[in-house]
Design an enzyme around this catalytic site. Sequence first.
Site, PDB file in Angstrom:
ATOM      1  N   TYR A  22      -4.138   3.245   6.963  1.00  0.00           N
ATOM      2  CA  TYR A  22      -3.530   1.956   7.283  1.00  0.00           C
ATOM      3  C   TYR A  22      -3.528   1.024   6.071  1.00  0.00           C
ATOM      4  O   TYR A  22      -2.498   0.414   5.727  1.00  0.00           O
ATOM      5  CB  TYR A  22      -4.263   1.343   8.471  1.00  0.00           C
ATOM      6  CG  TYR A  22      -4.399  -0.148   8.466  1.00  0.00           C
ATOM      7  CD1 TYR A  22      -3.284  -0.982   8.478  1.00  0.00           C
ATOM      8  CD2 TYR A  22      -5.664  -0.745   8.451  1.00  0.00           C
ATOM      9  CE1 TYR A  22      -3.422  -2.366   8.473  1.00  0.00           C
ATOM     10  CE2 TYR A  22      -5.809  -2.114   8.450  1.00  0.00           C
ATOM     11  CZ  TYR A  22      -4.689  -2.923   8.452  1.00  0.00           C
ATOM     12  OH  TYR A  22      -4.827  -4.279   8.441  1.00  0.00           O
ATOM     13  N   GLY A  60      -1.199   2.384   3.317  1.00  0.00           N
ATOM     14  CA  GLY A  60       0.193   2.244   3.723  1.00  0.00           C
ATOM     15  C   GLY A  60       0.668   0.804   3.643  1.00  0.00           C
ATOM     16  O   GLY A  60       1.792   0.524   3.198  1.00  0.00           O
ATOM     17  N   CYS A  61      -0.193  -0.125   4.072  1.00  0.00           N
ATOM     18  CA  CYS A  61       0.169  -1.545   3.980  1.00  0.00           C
ATOM     19  C   CYS A  61       0.304  -1.986   2.524  1.00  0.00           C
ATOM     20  O   CYS A  61       1.164  -2.816   2.196  1.00  0.00           O
ATOM     21  CB  CYS A  61      -0.866  -2.399   4.701  1.00  0.00           C
ATOM     22  SG  CYS A  61      -0.764  -2.321   6.498  1.00  0.00           S
ATOM     23  N   ARG A  62      -0.532  -1.440   1.665  1.00  0.00           N
ATOM     24  CA  ARG A  62      -0.424  -1.777   0.239  1.00  0.00           C
ATOM     25  C   ARG A  62       0.963  -1.402  -0.293  1.00  0.00           C
ATOM     26  O   ARG A  62       1.567  -2.168  -1.048  1.00  0.00           O
ATOM     27  CB  ARG A  62      -1.509  -1.054  -0.552  1.00  0.00           C
ATOM     28  CG  ARG A  62      -1.475  -1.336  -2.038  1.00  0.00           C
ATOM     29  CD  ARG A  62      -2.556  -0.563  -2.773  1.00  0.00           C
ATOM     30  NE  ARG A  62      -2.377  -0.627  -4.224  1.00  0.00           N
ATOM     31  CZ  ARG A  62      -3.063   0.096  -5.084  1.00  0.00           C
ATOM     32  NH1 ARG A  62      -4.000   0.938  -4.648  1.00  0.00           N
ATOM     33  NH2 ARG A  62      -2.839   0.002  -6.384  1.00  0.00           N
ATOM     34  N   PHE A  74       3.433  -4.071   0.762  1.00  0.00           N
ATOM     35  CA  PHE A  74       3.407  -5.279  -0.057  1.00  0.00           C
ATOM     36  C   PHE A  74       3.936  -5.000  -1.454  1.00  0.00           C
ATOM     37  O   PHE A  74       4.628  -5.848  -2.040  1.00  0.00           O
ATOM     38  CB  PHE A  74       1.987  -5.855  -0.112  1.00  0.00           C
ATOM     39  CG  PHE A  74       1.583  -6.567   1.147  1.00  0.00           C
ATOM     40  CD1 PHE A  74       2.035  -7.838   1.424  1.00  0.00           C
ATOM     41  CD2 PHE A  74       0.742  -5.949   2.068  1.00  0.00           C
ATOM     42  CE1 PHE A  74       1.677  -8.496   2.595  1.00  0.00           C
ATOM     43  CE2 PHE A  74       0.374  -6.590   3.243  1.00  0.00           C
ATOM     44  CZ  PHE A  74       0.842  -7.863   3.506  1.00  0.00           C
TER      45      PHE A  74
END
Length: 440
Positions: free
Chosen positions: A401, A404-406, A409
């Site tokens: 998670y 993946g979020c990195r 952004f």
Amino acid sequence: MTTFKEQPTRSQEEGSAKLTLAEIFETMMGGDLSIRITAYDGSSAGPEDAQYGLDLKTPRGTTYLVTAPGDLGLARAYISGDLELVGAHPGDPYPALKALASDLKFSKPSPLQLANVARSLGIEHFKPIAPPPQEAVPRWRRFAEGLRHSKTRDAEAISYHYDVSNTFYEWVLGPSMTYTCAVYPDRDASLEAAQDNKYRLIFEKLRLKPGDRLLDIGCGWGGMVRYAARQGVYAVGATLSAEQAEWAQQAIVDEGLSEFAEVRHSDYRDITEDSFDAVSSIGLTEHIGIGNYPSYFGFMRDKLRPGGMLLNHCITRPDNPNRNKAGTFIDRYVFPDGELTGSGKIISKIQDIGGLEVIHEENLREHYAMTLRDWNVNLVEHWDEAVAEVGEGTARLWGLYMAGCRIGFDRNIVQLHHVLATKLDEQGSNQLPLRPWWQA
């Protein structure tokens, strides 16, 4: 007269030959791979010298991928340990995910290809099976917990994500226990320095001074509350997470801040006090629901004295018209019922309720990518302890998670905005300086 037998076309050959698992992967991903794919049937595809790859280890993983094509199926197979990202640590799979993201086109197979995939796999893989235990139920099954963004359902959603284990969060978040975007004074700053700098920035934007009163809604483990209290500000925080509230109250006692600080296990809507000098919301808006923005921002306005300041810190989309609901993976595994929108809509909703004037906003997108990077580093450093505390599946979920979020952004798929507003007086004016008064 000589006759010639018609030769089969390439598509006919693809539709008649039984495919290996690696070939099925390659077909679904559009071919021309930059990563290596291997599978339990001994097949492989992609360049042999690729630095990163996917290894499908079990038939159960195949079922997850087939029954939920896309990011949900990949997540199920990965979290359950049926799919490995080769060349990356499970606590920080960012490099492998970044390479994989360039290959994930999920082109739609032709009917002939699809039929051959089904024949090659066997019908048993098309029968849905139970997902990993970390997965929340789909949206349509959550009505038993109340209407979307009711107090009961919000409490369930917050508990799902935040009541994992305070010990686990200590390892991932570090000593600050801050689960929101840091603000890095420079690219070489440590995570702790950046989190302290974030609280300093918010404190200054809100024009707080000793003796003032601050309300921090969705306060987490009380980082903003404790920072303000150290400066002599009387601060009240509210969180729906029982574990957060317990940890925060103990930290307040341990730091000798009980005279100034309090964190309540409470829905923010149940706070009865008013006339605060400032209200902060750091990472709560994502859970509110866009349809509730008028009442949400209206609540904050009503808690302020005239001239008081409001700061809203939240993840946003880079545009305003697109869909608001989170993707399937985020909704099932990370933030159930979460919704995001653009900063323009947030600014409009704040000003549309009347009585508030937005005076500044800024995008901290790159800072969140750096924050996630440092959280992944912490998880790698404490991997064995994290697995022992919450189990390997949950630890793998968090590594996936955050990495993946990195990427999100990095690629401007999501952003992080500060929106600063003030409550106007009866004449519709404010007494603020003409230019920003805080150190950037």
